[in-house]
Design a protein around this motif. Structure first.
Motif, PDB file in Angstrom:
ATOM      1  N   THR A 168       0.852  -1.193   0.000  1.00 49.35           N
ATOM      2  CA  THR A 168       0.000   0.000   0.000  1.00 49.35           C
ATOM      3  C   THR A 168       0.886   1.241   0.000  1.00 49.35           C
ATOM      4  OG1 THR A 168      -0.143  -0.024   2.419  1.00 49.35           O
ATOM      5  CG2 THR A 168      -1.884  -1.153   1.200  1.00 49.35           C
ATOM      6  N   SER A 169       0.376   2.309  -0.593  1.00 49.59           N
ATOM      7  CA  SER A 169       1.116   3.567  -0.668  1.00 49.59           C
ATOM      8  C   SER A 169       0.193   4.716  -0.293  1.00 49.59           C
ATOM      9  CB  SER A 169       1.688   3.790  -2.067  1.00 49.59           C
ATOM     10  OG  SER A 169       2.602   2.764  -2.408  1.00 49.59           O
ATOM     11  N   ALA A 170       0.783   5.744   0.289  1.00 53.46           N
ATOM     12  CA  ALA A 170       0.038   6.947   0.659  1.00 53.46           C
ATOM     13  C   ALA A 170       0.886   8.165   0.339  1.00 53.46           C
ATOM     14  CB  ALA A 170      -0.329   6.926   2.141  1.00 53.46           C
ATOM     15  N   ASP A 171       0.247   9.195  -0.241  1.00 48.71           N
ATOM     16  CA  ASP A 171       0.976  10.410  -0.584  1.00 48.71           C
ATOM     17  C   ASP A 171       1.475  11.107   0.676  1.00 48.71           C
ATOM     18  OD1 ASP A 171       0.631  10.027  -3.258  1.00 48.71           O
ATOM     19  OD2 ASP A 171      -1.124  11.324  -3.417  1.00 48.71           O
ATOM     20  N   LEU A 172       2.677  11.679   0.578  1.00 49.69           N
ATOM     21  CA  LEU A 172       3.250  12.434   1.676  1.00 49.69           C
ATOM     22  C   LEU A 172       3.054  13.922   1.418  1.00 49.69           C
ATOM     23  CD1 LEU A 172       6.633  10.542   2.212  1.00 49.69           C
ATOM     24  CD2 LEU A 172       4.607  10.450   3.656  1.00 49.69           C
ATOM     25  N   THR A 173       2.641  14.636   2.455  1.00 51.60           N
ATOM     26  CA  THR A 173       2.493  16.084   2.355  1.00 51.60           C
ATOM     27  C   THR A 173       3.824  16.721   2.693  1.00 51.60           C
ATOM     28  OG1 THR A 173       0.196  15.844   3.070  1.00 51.60           O
ATOM     29  CG2 THR A 173       1.132  18.055   3.105  1.00 51.60           C
ATOM     30  N   LEU A 174       4.658  16.861   1.662  1.00 49.96           N
ATOM     31  CA  LEU A 174       6.002  17.396   1.854  1.00 49.96           C
ATOM     32  C   LEU A 174       6.246  18.495   0.828  1.00 49.96           C
ATOM     33  CD1 LEU A 174       7.992  14.030   2.178  1.00 49.96           C
ATOM     34  CD2 LEU A 174       7.158  15.472   4.034  1.00 49.96           C
ATOM     35  N   PRO A 175       7.174  19.415   1.117  1.00 50.46           N
ATOM     36  CA  PRO A 175       7.531  20.419   0.103  1.00 50.46           C
ATOM     37  C   PRO A 175       8.100  19.729  -1.136  1.00 50.46           C
ATOM     38  CG  PRO A 175       8.380  21.014   2.262  1.00 50.46           C
ATOM     39  CD  PRO A 175       7.873  19.617   2.384  1.00 50.46           C
ATOM     40  N   TYR A 176       7.842  20.279  -2.305  1.00 47.37           N
ATOM     41  CA  TYR A 176       8.272  19.651  -3.547  1.00 47.37           C
ATOM     42  C   TYR A 176       9.683  20.040  -3.963  1.00 47.37           C
ATOM     43  CZ  TYR A 176       3.536  17.987  -4.298  1.00 47.37           C
ATOM     44  OH  TYR A 176       2.339  17.324  -4.169  1.00 47.37           O
ATOM     45  N   ASP A 177      10.378  20.808  -3.143  1.00 52.63           N
ATOM     46  CA  ASP A 177      11.745  21.176  -3.499  1.00 52.63           C
ATOM     47  C   ASP A 177      12.757  20.278  -2.789  1.00 52.63           C
ATOM     48  OD1 ASP A 177      11.236  22.125  -0.970  1.00 52.63           O
ATOM     49  OD2 ASP A 177      12.560  23.852  -1.175  1.00 52.63           O
ATOM     50  N   LEU A 178      12.351  19.034  -2.490  1.00 52.37           N
ATOM     51  CA  LEU A 178      13.235  18.101  -1.793  1.00 52.37           C
ATOM     52  C   LEU A 178      13.979  17.238  -2.806  1.00 52.37           C
ATOM     53  CD1 LEU A 178      10.829  16.962   1.041  1.00 52.37           C
ATOM     54  CD2 LEU A 178      12.679  18.619   1.200  1.00 52.37           C
ATOM     55  N   GLU A 179      15.283  17.110  -2.604  1.00 53.65           N
ATOM     56  CA  GLU A 179      16.071  16.269  -3.491  1.00 53.65           C
ATOM     57  C   GLU A 179      15.982  14.802  -3.078  1.00 53.65           C
ATOM     58  OE1 GLU A 179      19.982  17.858  -3.426  1.00 53.65           O
ATOM     59  OE2 GLU A 179      19.565  19.410  -4.905  1.00 53.65           O
ATOM     60  N   THR A 180      16.076  14.529  -1.790  1.00 48.60           N
ATOM     61  CA  THR A 180      16.042  13.147  -1.301  1.00 48.60           C
ATOM     62  C   THR A 180      15.170  13.061  -0.061  1.00 48.60           C
ATOM     63  OG1 THR A 180      18.021  13.495   0.051  1.00 48.60           O
ATOM     64  CG2 THR A 180      18.346  12.620  -2.166  1.00 48.60           C
ATOM     65  N   VAL A 181      14.445  11.960   0.078  1.00 50.56           N
ATOM     66  CA  VAL A 181      13.681  11.650   1.281  1.00 50.56           C
ATOM     67  C   VAL A 181      13.913  10.178   1.588  1.00 50.56           C
ATOM     68  CG1 VAL A 181      11.424  11.614   2.395  1.00 50.56           C
ATOM     69  CG2 VAL A 181      11.920  13.351   0.671  1.00 50.56           C
ATOM     70  N   ASN A 182      14.281   9.863   2.812  1.00 53.14           N
ATOM     71  CA  ASN A 182      14.563   8.483   3.201  1.00 53.14           C
ATOM     72  C   ASN A 182      13.857   8.143   4.497  1.00 53.14           C
ATOM     73  OD1 ASN A 182      16.872   7.338   1.352  1.00 53.14           O
ATOM     74  ND2 ASN A 182      17.423   9.457   1.816  1.00 53.14           N
ATOM     75  N   ALA A 183      13.393   6.905   4.594  1.00 51.28           N
ATOM     76  CA  ALA A 183      12.914   6.376   5.870  1.00 51.28           C
ATOM     77  C   ALA A 183      14.136   5.887   6.617  1.00 51.28           C
ATOM     78  CB  ALA A 183      11.919   5.244   5.630  1.00 51.28           C
ATOM     79  N   VAL A 184      14.468   6.560   7.720  1.00 51.43           N
ATOM     80  CA  VAL A 184      15.750   6.317   8.367  1.00 51.43           C
ATOM     81  C   VAL A 184      15.669   5.236   9.433  1.00 51.43           C
ATOM     82  CG1 VAL A 184      17.616   7.364   9.672  1.00 51.43           C
ATOM     83  CG2 VAL A 184      16.484   8.656   7.880  1.00 51.43           C
ATOM     84  N   ARG A 185      14.779   5.399  10.406  1.00 50.23           N
ATOM     85  CA  ARG A 185      14.727   4.410  11.482  1.00 50.23           C
ATOM     86  C   ARG A 185      13.319   4.407  12.080  1.00 50.23           C
ATOM     87  NH1 ARG A 185      17.414   8.778  14.041  1.00 50.23           N
ATOM     88  NH2 ARG A 185      16.244   9.608  15.793  1.00 50.23           N
ATOM     89  N   PRO A 186      12.908   3.292  12.654  1.00 53.52           N
ATOM     90  CA  PRO A 186      11.571   3.255  13.262  1.00 53.52           C
ATOM     91  C   PRO A 186      11.538   4.018  14.573  1.00 53.52           C
ATOM     92  CG  PRO A 186      12.694   1.157  13.570  1.00 53.52           C
ATOM     93  CD  PRO A 186      13.572   1.975  12.680  1.00 53.52           C
ATOM     94  N   LEU A 187      10.416   4.714  14.791  1.00 57.40           N
ATOM     95  CA  LEU A 187      10.182   5.373  16.065  1.00 57.40           C
ATOM     96  C   LEU A 187       9.087   4.669  16.862  1.00 57.40           C
ATOM     97  CD1 LEU A 187      10.235   9.121  14.959  1.00 57.40           C
ATOM     98  CD2 LEU A 187      12.060   7.794  15.984  1.00 57.40           C
ATOM     99  N   GLY A 188       8.452   3.705  16.273  1.00 57.96           N
ATOM    100  CA  GLY A 188       7.384   2.986  16.942  1.00 57.96           C
ATOM    101  C   GLY A 188       6.709   2.061  15.958  1.00 57.96           C
ATOM    102  N   ARG A 189       5.663   1.425  16.409  1.00 59.74           N
ATOM    103  CA  ARG A 189       4.966   0.450  15.579  1.00 59.74           C
ATOM    104  C   ARG A 189       4.412   1.062  14.296  1.00 59.74           C
ATOM    105  NH1 ARG A 189       4.292  -5.113  14.991  1.00 59.74           N
ATOM    106  NH2 ARG A 189       2.306  -5.511  13.997  1.00 59.74           N
ATOM    107  N   ASP A 190       3.839   2.264  14.390  1.00 59.38           N
ATOM    108  CA  ASP A 190       3.164   2.865  13.242  1.00 59.38           C
ATOM    109  C   ASP A 190       3.794   4.192  12.830  1.00 59.38           C
ATOM    110  OD1 ASP A 190       1.235   0.807  13.099  1.00 59.38           O
ATOM    111  OD2 ASP A 190       0.145   1.734  14.754  1.00 59.38           O
ATOM    112  N   SER A 191       5.020   4.452  13.207  1.00 58.33           N
ATOM    113  CA  SER A 191       5.642   5.719  12.839  1.00 58.33           C
ATOM    114  C   SER A 191       7.060   5.475  12.341  1.00 58.33           C
ATOM    115  CB  SER A 191       5.674   6.679  14.042  1.00 58.33           C
ATOM    116  OG  SER A 191       6.457   6.137  15.085  1.00 58.33           O
ATOM    117  N   VAL A 192       7.517   6.396  11.509  1.00 56.81           N
ATOM    118  CA  VAL A 192       8.853   6.286  10.949  1.00 56.81           C
ATOM    119  C   VAL A 192       9.417   7.691  10.810  1.00 56.81           C
ATOM    120  CG1 VAL A 192       8.074   6.386   8.566  1.00 56.81           C
ATOM    121  CG2 VAL A 192      10.230   5.257   9.095  1.00 56.81           C
TER     122      VAL A 192
END
Length: 318
Positions: free
Chosen positions: A270-294
Motif C-alpha cells: 500500500t502507498s500513501a501520498d506524503l504532504t512534503l515540500p516539492y523542493d526536496l532532493e532526497t527523502v529516506n525512511a531512516v529508522r523506526p520510532l514505533g509500531r506505526d511511525s517512521v
C-alpha cells in the motif's frame, strides 16, 4: 591646508583597506581535530565483568597521532566517555594511510563482542559479563582469509551473528543452536531483520525485498521496484517494511510512503501520498520510532526554487 586634505584622504583609504583585509582573512577552524590518548595509555578491557560497551573507536592515523603499524590496539568505549584498549582483536591499517579496518562487532545490549582473534585469526565471541570466549565456526570465513574483506554484525539480542566475506558470501549464525543460514546479501545494511528463534528473515537483494519465514523455507519476493520509481532502502516496522518512493511525474514531484505487509504470502503493498515540500532532493525512511511511525530524513534542494524553506536537512515523523 589644501595639500593636507589629499594626504588625509589617502590615509583613510589605506586604513579602510587594512581593516577589510583583516576582516576577510582566514577564519579559525571551528572543529579542530580531537585530541586522543595513545592506546598504550588506556587500560586493558577487563576479562570479567566488563562494562557495557556502546561504541567502538577505530584507529585513524590522520586523527589519532599514534605510530602507524600493521597491527594495533583497538578501542572500546562507554557512554560515560571511558575507553579501554582491546589487545586480542585483529585489525589492519591500509598502506595508503586511510581509515583502518577491523572485523569487529558489539551487540546492541552491550553483552557480546565478536572479533577475529589476533593470535590465530579465528572468529570468536566474548561474553563481556562472564569473560567467557568461544570459537564460532562458519562456512564463509577461514583463518587464512583476508580479514579486511570480512564484516561482522549482531542481530536480535546478540543471539544472531551475521558474517560476510567478500570471497565466500554471507551467513547468519544462531549462537545458541549453531543453526546457520545463507542469506545471500553482500553487506550488513542489506540484512534488514532477523529473529533469533529461527523465524522471519528480511533482506534487501538488489532492488528486491525478500522474506524468509524460517531457517529452512526459501526466500519469497515481497516487493520489486518498478522502473518508474526511485525507491529508498526500507526499514522494518513490526510486520511491515516501510520506505519512501519518489514519483517522477512530468508536471511535479511527489513522494509516497510505501508499506509492505510481511505477514502474508501475498505481501500486500500500500502507498500513501506524503504532504512534503516539492523542493526536496532526497527523502529516506531512516529508522523506526514505533509500531506505526517512521522518521523521514530529507535534504532540501539547493538548486530548485525555494518555497519558503532554507536548503539543508530536515526531519518529519509520519
Amino acid at each position: 591646508m589644501r595639500r593636507l586634505v589629499p594626504w588625509l584622504a589617502m590615509i583613510c583609504l589605506v586604513g579602510s583597506g587594512v581593516v577589510l583585509a583583516v576582516q576577510a582573512g582566514p577564519e579559525k577552524d571551528p572543529d579542530p581535530p580531537p585530541t586522543v590518548r595513545p592506546a598504550a595509555q588506556l587500560p586493558v578491557l577487563p576479562g570479567k565483568k566488563a562494562p557495557r560497551l556502546e561504541y567502538t573507536v577505530l584507529y585513524d592515523p590522520r586523527v589519532i597521532r599514534e605510530p602507524a603499524a600493521t597491527h594495533h590496539s583497538w578501542r572500546a568505549g562507554s557512554g560515560s566517555g571511558q575507553e579501554w584498549r582491546i589487545e586480542e582483536a585483529l585489525g589492519f591499517v591500509p598502506k595508503d594511510g586511510g581509515q583502518a579496518v577491523s572485523p569487529l562487532a558489539i551487540s546492541d545490549d552491550g553483552r557480546r563482542f565478536a572479533y577475529l582473534q589476533r593470535s590465530d585469526r579465528v572468529l570468536v565471541v566474548r561474553d563481556l559479563a562472564s569473560g567467557a570466549t568461544k570459537r564460532v565456526s562458519t562456512r564463509v570465513y577461514r583463518p587464512g582469509d583476508d580479514s579486511w574483506n570480512v564484516e561482522l554484525s549482531f542481530y536480535g539480542d546478540g543471539e544472531l551473528l551475521f558474517v560476510w566475506n567478500a570471497g565466500r558470501g554471507s551467513e547468519l549464525i544462531d549462537l545458541a543452536s549453531t543453526a546457520r543460514l545463507r542469506v545471500g546479501v553482500e553487506f550488513d545494511r542489506d540484512l534488514l531483520e532477523a529473529r533469533a528463534d529461527g523465524g522471519r528473515v528480511t533482506v534487501l537483494a538488489g532492488e528486491e525485498l525478500r522474506v524468509r519465514k524460517n531457517w529452512r523455507s526459501p526466500f519469497s519476493v515481497a516487493h520489486r521496484e518498478d522502473d518508474a520509481e526511485d525507491g529508498t532502502h526500507p526499514v522494518v516496522l513490526g510486520d511491515e517494511a516501510v520506505s519512501v518512493v519518489r514519483l517522477r511525474d512530468v508536471e511535479n514531484l511527489r513522494h509516497q510512503l510505501k508499506r509492505v505487509d510481511l505477514r502474508h504470502p501475498a505481501h500486500r503493498v500500500t502507498s500513501a501520498d506524503l504532504t512534503l515540500p516539492y523542493d526536496l532532493e532526497t527523502v529516506n525512511a531512516v529508522r523506526p520510532l514505533g509500531r506505526d511511525s517512521v522518521l523521514l530524513r530529507a535534504e532540501r534542494s539547493r538548486t530548485w526554487p525555494d518555497h519558503g524553506y532554507p536548503p539543508g536537512p530536515c526531519d518529519w515523523e509520519e
